[in-house]
Enzyme design. Structure first.
Site, PDB file in Angstrom:
ATOM      1  CG  HIS A 108      10.418  -1.826   1.257  1.00 56.78           C
ATOM      2  ND1 HIS A 108       9.445  -2.522   1.945  1.00 56.78           N
ATOM      3  CD2 HIS A 108      11.558  -2.550   1.385  1.00 56.78           C
ATOM      4  CE1 HIS A 108       9.980  -3.607   2.486  1.00 56.78           C
ATOM      5  NE2 HIS A 108      11.256  -3.649   2.159  1.00 56.78           N
ATOM      6  CB  THR A 109       7.723   1.450  -4.744  1.00 58.95           C
ATOM      7  OG1 THR A 109       6.419   1.090  -4.272  1.00 58.95           O
ATOM      8  CG2 THR A 109       8.294   0.319  -5.579  1.00 58.95           C
ATOM      9  CB  CYS A 110       5.753   3.493  -0.008  1.00 57.16           C
ATOM     10  SG  CYS A 110       4.280   2.720  -0.710  1.00 57.16           S
ATOM     11  CG  PHE A 111       9.243   3.648   2.817  1.00 55.01           C
ATOM     12  CD1 PHE A 111       8.664   4.664   3.557  1.00 55.01           C
ATOM     13  CD2 PHE A 111       8.691   2.374   2.892  1.00 55.01           C
ATOM     14  CE1 PHE A 111       7.575   4.417   4.375  1.00 55.01           C
ATOM     15  CE2 PHE A 111       7.601   2.114   3.708  1.00 55.01           C
ATOM     16  CZ  PHE A 111       7.033   3.141   4.448  1.00 55.01           C
ATOM     17  CB  THR A 119      -0.907   0.049   1.246  1.00 52.17           C
ATOM     18  OG1 THR A 119      -0.085   0.106   2.421  1.00 52.17           O
ATOM     19  CG2 THR A 119      -1.823  -1.164   1.313  1.00 52.17           C
TER      20      THR A 119
END
Length: 491
Positions: free
Chosen positions: A455-458, A169
């Protein structure tokens, strides 16, 4: 003191204030050149007041013959400082229309700032976001259901996105969704848009989109998606043809505007206009005021004006013929599609001004940069300069190997790696410095036979300490295959 004396005094005050502000703008430019920013509340208030005073001076300049020209000439000379004030101090609550009276004194950053302020401001609280749960295998249809039938106000806070049966997410997943849904919307096989013959990444509405009974609803949906992508500042790799941009801005389409959209029609019209008058008056071309189109597999003839079949094109009416042809082909034939797309954009805009104001803030090239991002090749040096390490040190062999391998990658492999790492395939025009955060490489304790994960969100890429450059190259080659994308590994 008589009224005439007051007019003369106000005229003098205008020039004195303009001179003082010119000196202030010079000082701002000097600070910018030295890359020095003044700290403290007082300096910020002062700079904000500069923009407010300039607005009032612009209003006064309209009262005196020649003063408005003097005002804008001064701003042209101080363009850098003027644009700095706009980007830093122009607010959503301000009336900024006066700045666009002379758009040539602005740069891309200033115009982008003014345009984006017409879109809602993203909310920081996840509870306020509009949530979507999408099945990848039914991406377009399910996304349409969520966006097209959503309460408009609920979209103004921003989006929260999940893919079904996936744990990931957050912002990285949302960036991936924007990229994928725009690829689907502008896929010519879906018949909503067509690509320009000479530039397959430029699109304009498809006159034959009515093959889908829901095509107009899909155009409204498409307008909302593009507005939301701009609002979230996501580059989606899509750009509009000049004709489409001008339609959305409410401008007239001319012959020169259609050069990329229809090179054959452009060339034909140019020949008609440049042909010797005597030759065309001899009815050499055999043209009348009609246009032949293909619709749902059949060809039909459409009159460009009442009685067009009987009006022969000659040297006196050929300009009218060309203008009518362009009007029918690029305006009337897609008027409904453009109107619904524009409505979708307007649904997301936070201001009450029509969507035309948004496009009138920009040049066509500006929207290219906002939607597609940087046109230059990915710079490995810039990439490296904006990357930090956890577990590894910059001097470790694995880090040296990594950047050596990245430097040897093809342009497409670099894009896929960046997408795997961040869910970003197209960088903003500022390059890596324009991203929301720096990038990170994390050392893991996993076995060396494991592939890198992300972890693309970070903006985080993770891999173990591979023993050789060959092993690392093999692992990176796998994750930089186009079909892997960022759905591989941990998002």
């Amino acid at each position: 003191m008589c009224y005439a004396d007051e007019i003369v005094i106000l005229h003098g005050i205008f020039f004195k204030l303009l001179s003082k502000l010119d000196m202030c703008l010079v000082k701002i430019e000097e600070h910018m050149d030295r890359q020095i920013e003044q700290d403290g509340e007082n300096s910020s208030i002062g700079c904000y007041q500069h923009l407010a005073i300039l607005k009032e001076l612009n209003s006064i300049s309209k009262l005196y013959y020649g003063c408005e020209e003097v005002f804008w000439e001064t701003m042209k000379c101080r363009k850098g400082a003027f644009c700095h004030l706009i980007v830093r101090y122009a607010q959503r609550s301000d009336d900024n229309k006066w700045i666009l009276d002379c758009k040539e004194v602005t740069n891309f950053e200033a115009r982008r700032h003014l345009a984006l302020m017409m879109l809602p401001e993203l909310k920081d609280d996840y509870e306020d976001l509009y949530e979507m749960l999408i099945d990848r295998s039914n991406l377009l249809a399910e996304s349409f259901e969520y966006i097209a039938y959503a309460d408009i106000e609920s979209l103004h806070a921003g989006l929260f996105m999940e893919f079904k049966n996936e744990e990931a997410t957050g912002p990285g997943v949302l960036r991936e969704w924007f990229f994928l849904i725009c690829q689907a919307i502008f896929n010519p096989q879906n018949a909503l848009f067509v690509a320009c013959p000479n530039n397959r990444r430029r699109f304009l509405p498809n006159p034959a989109s009515k093959v889908d009974p829901l095509h107009l609803e899909y155009f409204t949906f498409s307008g909302r998606v593009i507005a939301l992508a701009l609002m979230h500042k996501v580059q989606v790799g899509i750009v509009f043809d000049r004709v489409f941009f001008l339609q959305l801005a409410g401008h007239t389409i001319t012959l020169e505007d259609i050069r990329d959209a229809d090179p054959y029609l452009y060339s034909s019209c140019k020949q008609i206009l440049e042909m010797d008058p005597e030759t065309i008056d001899q009815d050499t071309l055999g043209l009348t005021f009609v246009h032949e189109i293909e619709e749902l597999g059949t060809r039909k003839v459409v009159e460009l004006c009442p009685g067009g079949k009987s009006i022969v094109v000659n040297s006196k009416n050929r300009r009218q013929y060309v203008d009518s042809l362009i009007q029918h082909r690029f305006v009337l034939a897609v008027a409904e599609q453009v109107a619904h797309f524009a409505q979708g954009l307007a649904d997301i805009m936070s201001c009450r001004r029509p969507q035309r104001s948004f496009f009138q803030c920009l040049n066509p090239e500006d929207l290219d940069l906002m939607l597609h991002g940087s046109e230059t090749a990915i710079s490995v040096d810039d990439w490296k300069a904006h990357t930090e390490y956890h577990g590894f040190k910059e001097t470790d062999l694995q880090i040296s190997w990594f950047w050596k391998i990245v430097g040897e990658m093809t342009t497409e492999q670099k894009k896929v790696l960046l997408f795997f790492w961040t869910s970003i395939k197209f960088l903003p025009v500022e390059g890596f410095s324009g991203l929301s955060s720096r990038l990170y490489i994390y050392k893991t304790s996993e076995p060396i036979d494991r592939l890198p994960s992300s972890h693309t969100c970070f903006h985080r890429l993770c891999f173990p300490a591979y023993p050789t450059i060959g092993v690392m190259r093999d692992r990176l080659n796998i994750v930089t295959q186009e079909h892997v994308g960022c759905s591989f590994g941990t998002l």
